[in-house]
Design a protein around this motif. Structure first.
Motif, PDB file in Angstrom:
ATOM      1  N   MET A 194       0.839  -1.179   0.000  1.00  0.00           N
ATOM      2  CA  MET A 194       0.000   0.000   0.000  1.00  0.00           C
ATOM      3  C   MET A 194       0.882   1.239   0.000  1.00  0.00           C
ATOM      4  N   THR A 195       0.467   2.255  -0.728  1.00  0.00           N
ATOM      5  CA  THR A 195       1.219   3.499  -0.787  1.00  0.00           C
ATOM      6  C   THR A 195       0.318   4.684  -0.467  1.00  0.00           C
TER       7      THR A 195
ATOM      8  N   ALA B 242       4.596   0.806   2.019  1.00  0.00           N
ATOM      9  CA  ALA B 242       4.838  -0.221   3.033  1.00  0.00           C
ATOM     10  C   ALA B 242       5.319  -1.494   2.344  1.00  0.00           C
ATOM     11  N   HIS B 243       6.324  -2.151   2.963  1.00  0.00           N
ATOM     12  CA  HIS B 243       6.879  -3.383   2.398  1.00  0.00           C
ATOM     13  C   HIS B 243       6.867  -4.542   3.394  1.00  0.00           C
TER      14      HIS B 243
ATOM     15  N   GLN C 178       3.334  -1.516   7.251  1.00  0.00           N
ATOM     16  CA  GLN C 178       1.916  -1.226   7.027  1.00  0.00           C
ATOM     17  C   GLN C 178       1.277  -0.643   8.281  1.00  0.00           C
ATOM     18  N   ARG C 179       1.639  -1.160   9.471  1.00  0.00           N
ATOM     19  CA  ARG C 179       1.122  -0.587  10.721  1.00  0.00           C
ATOM     20  C   ARG C 179       1.515   0.884  10.856  1.00  0.00           C
TER      21      ARG C 179
ATOM     22  N   ASN D 160      -0.510   2.928   8.337  1.00  0.00           N
ATOM     23  CA  ASN D 160      -1.894   3.073   8.804  1.00  0.00           C
ATOM     24  C   ASN D 160      -2.006   4.120   9.896  1.00  0.00           C
TER      25      ASN D 160
END
Length: 152
Positions: A1-2, A138-139, A144-145, A148
């Motif tokens: 996600m970007t 996120a990779h 990702q946390r 977010n």
């Protein structure tokens, strides 16, 4: 996600770094991508200010790494721009910075080749309309946390 954001000036880059202070937790590896003068060290300065660090924050271009002891972890800011070959990563003993409770931000990670640990986040700065376009990707799950948290 970007996620992307436009940063019109240096103060916006500092503010973004400050916002990220609540979004990072060790261990975490962040690549900072972008040409010279794009705001990578400015972002780190904002991040450290947001984490309560009040001392000088300088570019690690010549030192390779600048380390900052914080209450919860150590933050290390690397700049691999001057590497002539990837094996310099090993020659400098940089793996030692990745075995504990650290947040590691790496400029010019590509210069370290396969020796550089994989990123949790990649933050890329580029010129756009007199300011900077910043893209955060996120990779990993921890990346990702963080992303977010920043988006919320």
């Amino acid at each position: 996600m970007t996620q992307s954001i436009f940063l019109p000036d240096e103060s916006a880059t500092l503010a973004m770094g400050t916002q990220w202070a609540r979004c990072v937790a060790a261990p975490l590896v962040i690549y900072l991508n972008g040409d010279l003068g794009m705001g990578k060290t400015t972002f780190v300065r904002g991040l450290l200010r947001g984490l309560g660090y009040q001392g000088a924050v300088k570019s690690p271009t010549y030192a390779i790494v600048e380390s900052y002891r914080l209450p919860e972890y150590e933050l290390n800011h690397f700049d691999l721009y001057r590497f002539s070959y990837p094996e310099e990563w090993q020659d400098a003993g940089l793996d030692d910075f990745f075995s504990g409770n650290h947040v590691n931000l790496i400029e010019w990670a590509v210069q370290g080749g396969e020796f550089v640990p994989a990123p949790d986040l990649v933050i890329t700065f580029s010129m756009q309309n007199g300011g900077r376009l910043c893209i955060v990707a996120a990779h990993s799950a921890s990346g990702q946390r963080s992303l977010n948290l920043w988006q919320n």
